[in-house]
Design a protein around this motif. Structure first.
Motif, mmCIF file in Angstrom:
data_model
loop_
_atom_site.group_PDB
_atom_site.id
_atom_site.type_symbol
_atom_site.label_atom_id
_atom_site.label_comp_id
_atom_site.label_asym_id
_atom_site.label_seq_id
_atom_site.Cartn_x
_atom_site.Cartn_y
_atom_site.Cartn_z
ATOM 1 N N ASN A 32 0.738 -1.239 -0.119
ATOM 2 C CA ASN A 32 -0.069 0.027 -0.052
ATOM 3 C C ASN A 32 0.890 1.241 -0.130
ATOM 4 O O ASN A 32 0.755 2.145 -0.580
ATOM 5 N N LEU A 33 1.951 1.322 0.986
ATOM 6 C CA LEU A 33 2.627 2.370 1.015
ATOM 7 C C LEU A 33 3.193 2.713 -0.381
ATOM 8 O O LEU A 33 3.294 4.039 -0.818
ATOM 9 N N LEU A 34 3.873 1.840 -1.375
ATOM 10 C CA LEU A 34 4.524 2.156 -2.383
ATOM 11 C C LEU A 34 3.446 2.632 -3.480
ATOM 12 O O LEU A 34 3.905 3.089 -4.417
ATOM 13 N N MET A 172 11.369 -0.933 -2.316
ATOM 14 C CA MET A 172 11.789 -1.324 -1.126
ATOM 15 C C MET A 172 13.233 -2.037 -1.181
ATOM 16 O O MET A 172 13.636 -2.551 -2.217
ATOM 17 N N ASP A 173 13.816 -1.942 -0.180
ATOM 18 C CA ASP A 173 15.386 -2.422 -0.150
ATOM 19 C C ASP A 173 15.071 -4.003 -0.170
ATOM 20 O O ASP A 173 14.272 -4.511 0.872
ATOM 21 N N VAL A 174 15.654 -4.782 -1.123
ATOM 22 C CA VAL A 174 15.417 -6.035 -1.049
ATOM 23 C C VAL A 174 15.642 -6.814 0.036
ATOM 24 O O VAL A 174 15.120 -7.883 0.656
ATOM 25 N N ARG A 175 16.731 -6.546 0.814
ATOM 26 C CA ARG A 175 17.135 -7.039 1.596
ATOM 27 C C ARG A 175 16.374 -6.895 2.940
ATOM 28 O O ARG A 175 16.477 -7.839 3.733
ATOM 29 N N LEU A 176 15.591 -6.010 2.728
ATOM 30 C CA LEU A 176 14.544 -6.070 4.134
ATOM 31 C C LEU A 176 13.221 -6.500 3.568
ATOM 32 O O LEU A 176 12.232 -6.174 4.437
ATOM 33 N N TRP A 309 11.386 0.315 11.505
ATOM 34 C CA TRP A 309 11.629 -0.079 10.188
ATOM 35 C C TRP A 309 10.473 0.183 9.080
ATOM 36 O O TRP A 309 10.805 0.665 8.065
ATOM 37 N N PHE A 310 9.235 -0.026 9.456
ATOM 38 C CA PHE A 310 8.106 0.488 8.850
ATOM 39 C C PHE A 310 8.119 2.002 8.656
ATOM 40 O O PHE A 310 7.749 2.363 7.544
ATOM 41 N N ARG A 311 8.297 2.599 9.758
ATOM 42 C CA ARG A 311 8.260 4.070 9.756
ATOM 43 C C ARG A 311 9.326 4.709 8.636
ATOM 44 O O ARG A 311 8.964 5.534 7.887
ATOM 45 N N GLY A 312 10.525 3.904 8.841
ATOM 46 C CA GLY A 312 11.420 4.275 7.722
ATOM 47 C C GLY A 312 11.170 4.090 6.340
ATOM 48 O O GLY A 312 11.407 5.118 5.446
ATOM 49 N N LEU A 313 10.332 3.051 6.063
ATOM 50 C CA LEU A 313 9.990 2.865 4.724
ATOM 51 C C LEU A 313 9.014 3.753 4.227
ATOM 52 O O LEU A 313 8.889 4.393 3.245
ATOM 53 N N GLU A 314 7.898 4.256 5.229
ATOM 54 C CA GLU A 314 6.830 5.064 5.079
ATOM 55 C C GLU A 314 7.605 6.523 4.773
ATOM 56 O O GLU A 314 7.242 7.036 3.823
ATOM 57 N N ALA A 315 8.632 6.956 5.476
ATOM 58 C CA ALA A 315 9.113 8.145 5.269
ATOM 59 C C ALA A 315 9.882 8.335 3.941
ATOM 60 O O ALA A 315 9.601 9.253 3.315
ATOM 61 N N SER A 316 10.612 7.356 3.462
ATOM 62 C CA SER A 316 11.343 7.158 2.198
ATOM 63 C C SER A 316 10.459 7.120 1.114
ATOM 64 O O SER A 316 10.816 7.497 -0.082
ATOM 65 N N VAL A 317 9.114 6.559 1.270
ATOM 66 C CA VAL A 317 8.094 6.375 0.291
ATOM 67 C C VAL A 317 7.294 7.802 -0.169
ATOM 68 O O VAL A 317 7.263 8.237 -1.025
ATOM 69 N N ARG A 318 7.202 8.373 1.140
ATOM 70 C CA ARG A 318 6.380 9.585 1.184
ATOM 71 C C ARG A 318 6.898 10.721 0.461
ATOM 72 O O ARG A 318 6.283 11.438 -0.184
ATOM 73 N N CYS A 319 8.233 10.618 0.409
ATOM 74 C CA CYS A 319 8.840 12.028 -0.071
ATOM 75 C C CYS A 319 9.005 11.730 -1.695
ATOM 76 O O CYS A 319 9.396 12.841 -2.382
ATOM 77 N N ARG A 320 8.459 10.511 -1.878
ATOM 78 C CA ARG A 320 8.244 10.341 -3.706
ATOM 79 C C ARG A 320 7.065 11.051 -3.858
ATOM 80 O O ARG A 320 6.973 11.255 -5.392
ATOM 81 N N PHE A 321 6.068 11.020 -3.120
ATOM 82 C CA PHE A 321 4.824 11.533 -3.555
ATOM 83 C C PHE A 321 4.536 12.891 -3.086
ATOM 84 O O PHE A 321 3.590 13.696 -3.853
ATOM 85 N N ASP A 322 5.069 13.354 -2.156
ATOM 86 C CA ASP A 322 4.918 14.750 -1.734
ATOM 87 C C ASP A 322 5.613 15.748 -2.478
ATOM 88 O O ASP A 322 6.784 15.526 -2.985
ATOM 89 N N ALA A 323 4.852 16.732 -2.863
ATOM 90 C CA ALA A 323 5.617 17.693 -3.855
ATOM 91 C C ALA A 323 6.474 18.607 -3.128
ATOM 92 O O ALA A 323 6.571 18.669 -1.916
#
Lengths: 323, 241
Positions: A32-34, A172-176, A309-323
């Motif tokens: 969903n995050l992605l 997502m980082d495949v290792r994670l 870990w999940f918050r980290g993923l959320e933050a890294s993905v969110r910056c792709r969507f926010d202008a």
């Protein structure tokens, strides 16, 4: 069969309502995050079986989890990436070598029948999903809301390639990748732990248990040494939950999962760490599992780590969507 | 009085146990604590699930950690348990302020519905009519809703109706099937597998997700059964709260 799921039907357990929801919440929420969705948006849960879907419009998707590999127009599509798919593309899910469940999220989430606040399919009561059941050939899945991807569409410009789709360069980082079936999970002692003989407790922690072919969304019977509990023939029913391992009168441990009943009368030998439970959604019949005993502080620390870990993923993905 | 105890049900739930017997007093105690926690909730506690003699609290450890201060080194689970223990020491009103709501449920005991009536009669050494009379003779308490959405565990039945579960559960029973097991009686709200001995069927609906509440019965309510014939099966209208 594939079925729509979300984070579960919380708040109704006093009415006997199972929690339900995605069997591997980590994979589900990541998908969903992605897509720029709320992590608890409705997604499609695929379980080992293949499936094929035709995209009738341009869609933005993400596929995370085990058990299935996604092919779009016969070309393998990467896992853990935002995918832009041209209209009239054919999505097929082929068996993967490992894992059991994967999640297809669509930007905007899938529209579902919402019952008691959740779109999770719970077939016994015909709740959620598509008319309370898993998918059938001919069902039309539509987005619930346009969602954040509208921003993404203007921001990202993922080009559609010659095969009718394109993938984001980030993801997502495949290792994670959370979609790995575990061979060892950490457990806490259950309320009736002491009622099991020393030999039974030792066997529980030292033996390997195999997931039985009858495993389903309610839970997994585990094949291994029989675990005898003493003097618990008349236990009154009391609460059980996903992650509880109860032991049937025949000595078979039974790991309760998402659609588990809310109460049970069998002795509870242990509970899986909440941090390790999502990965148990990736266990398939025939997989072997071992248990290692941990402390409540370790369990809480592990859960906190998972959430970080999940918050980290959320933050890294969110910056792709926010202008 | 059995000793109270609080134990962890994994790392996201705690169970307060008041004992392990089938008693109205214990059930009242459980529901009193549930009401007290509803009136004065603990931040982070998401759901309270009553059973015969236990109340289970599901919580979000991150929220509880933030809301319940405690010495470092003490786990969230231990902090919540300690807080709960103090709450349980406070006097809680035993017995609800108002008397429990009594509902009367129509049951048709025709052979087509009472699949195990003959078996129960043989087991009890009496006639089918005597079994029905005994089932009708008592007011039952709903101890908990569980197994599947809307299934009421009710008791206690006349000791002469004490009968074990079926050795092989039925694959499916019709919704509304009224059944016996041990000193308990229950009603299957949905078409599900069934291990209890089925003695009749009610035309009424016990679970409907489109209604609020979705469950017609709840823990603490009282139930009496009323015998109806096949001709009345379709015509009794159900008072939904």
């Amino acid at each position: 069969m594939p079925a729509l799921q979300d984070a579960g039907r919380k708040g109704h357990r006093a009415q006997g309502m199972p929690l339900s929801g995605a069997m591997d919440p980590d994979a589900y929420r990541s998908a969903n995050l992605l897509c720029g969705n709320h992590p608890d948006a409705v997604a499609l849960e695929l379980t080992l079986h293949g499936a094929s879907l035709m995209a009738e419009a341009e869609v933005w998707l993400a596929h995370v989890g085990g058990g299935s590999l996604l092919y779009i127009n016969d070309v393998p599509a990467p896992m853990g990436r935002l995918l832009r798919v041209a209209p009239f593309s054919l999505l097929t899910f082929q068996p993967a070598g490992r894992g059991c469940r994967s999640y297809l999220a669509m930007a905007g989430g899938f529209a579902a029948q919402i019952d008691l606040g959740s779109g999770s399919t719970y077939a016994p009561a015909r709740l959620g999903g598509v008319q309370g059941r898993s998918l059938q050939a001919g069902d039309l899945l539509t987005p619930a809301a346009p969602g954040r991807v509208l921003t993404a569409r203007t921001q990202l410009s993922i080009p559609i390639g010659p095969d009718g789709w394109g993938a984001a360069t980030w993801g997502m980082d495949v290792r994670l990748d959370p979609a790995t079936a575990p061979d060892t999970v950490r457990v806490l002692a259950g309320a009736e732990w002491e009622a099991f003989s020393t030999e039974a407790r030792q066997a529980f922690l030292e033996a390997s248990f195999r997931v039985h072919p009858d495993a389903n969304r309610m839970g997994y019977p585990l094949q291994g040494p029989a675990l005898a509990a003493q003097g618990l023939g008349s236990m009154r029913s009391t609460a059980v939950c996903p992650g509880t391992i109860q032991v049937t009168p025949g000595g078979t441990p039974f790991l309760l999962m998402s659609d588990a009943q809310t109460v049970g009368g069998y002795p509870r030998v242990a509970h899986i760490f909440s941090a390790d439970l999502p990965a148990c959604g990736q266990l398939r019949p025939g997989d072997d599992l071992r248990f290692v005993l941990g402390s409540i502080s370790e369990a809480e620390e592990a859960l906190e780590g998972r959430q970080q870990w999940f918050r980290g993923l959320e933050a890294s993905v969110r910056c792709r969507f926010d202008a | 009085m059995e000793p109270w105890r609080i134990y962890a049900l994994g790392d996201r739930a705690l169970t307060v146990s008041f004992g392990d017997t089938l008693s109205d007093l214990l059930s009242e105690t459980v529901l009193s604590l549930q009401q007290a926690l509803q009136a004065d909730p603990i931040p982070g506690v998401e759901e309270c699930v009553p059973s015969y003699a236990t109340l289970t609290l599901y919580y979000d450890p991150a929220v509880v950690r933030a809301s319940l201060p405690g010495p470092p080194g003490l786990s969230v689970s231990e902090r919540l348990a300690s807080h709960l223990w103090q709450r349980c020491q406070q006097p809680t009103p035993t017995g609800s302020a108002s008397s429990p709501r009594l509902v009367e449920i129509p049951v048709c005991y025709e052979p087509d519905f009472g699949l195990d009536l003959d078996l129960v009669a043989v087991h009890a050494g009496m006639t089918v009519d005597e079994v029905i009379e005994l089932h009708l003779s008592r007011t039952y308490r709903v101890y908990l809703i569980g197994f599947v959405p809307g299934f009421p565990y009710m008791g206690v039945t006349d000791p002469r109706l004490d009968i074990p579960r079926r050795a092989e559960p039925r694959q499916r029973v019709a919704p509304g099937s009224v059944a016996l097991a041990g000193r308990q009686t229950g009603i299957y709200p949905l078409e599900t597998p069934a291990g209890w001995q089925v003695i009749g069927r009610t035309p009424w609906t016990l679970f409907d997700a489109k209604r609020t509440p979705a469950c017609w019965l709840s823990a603490g309510m009282e139930v009496r059964f009323r015998r109806i014939g096949l001709e009345d099966f379709a015509s009794t209208s159900q008072p939904w709260p």
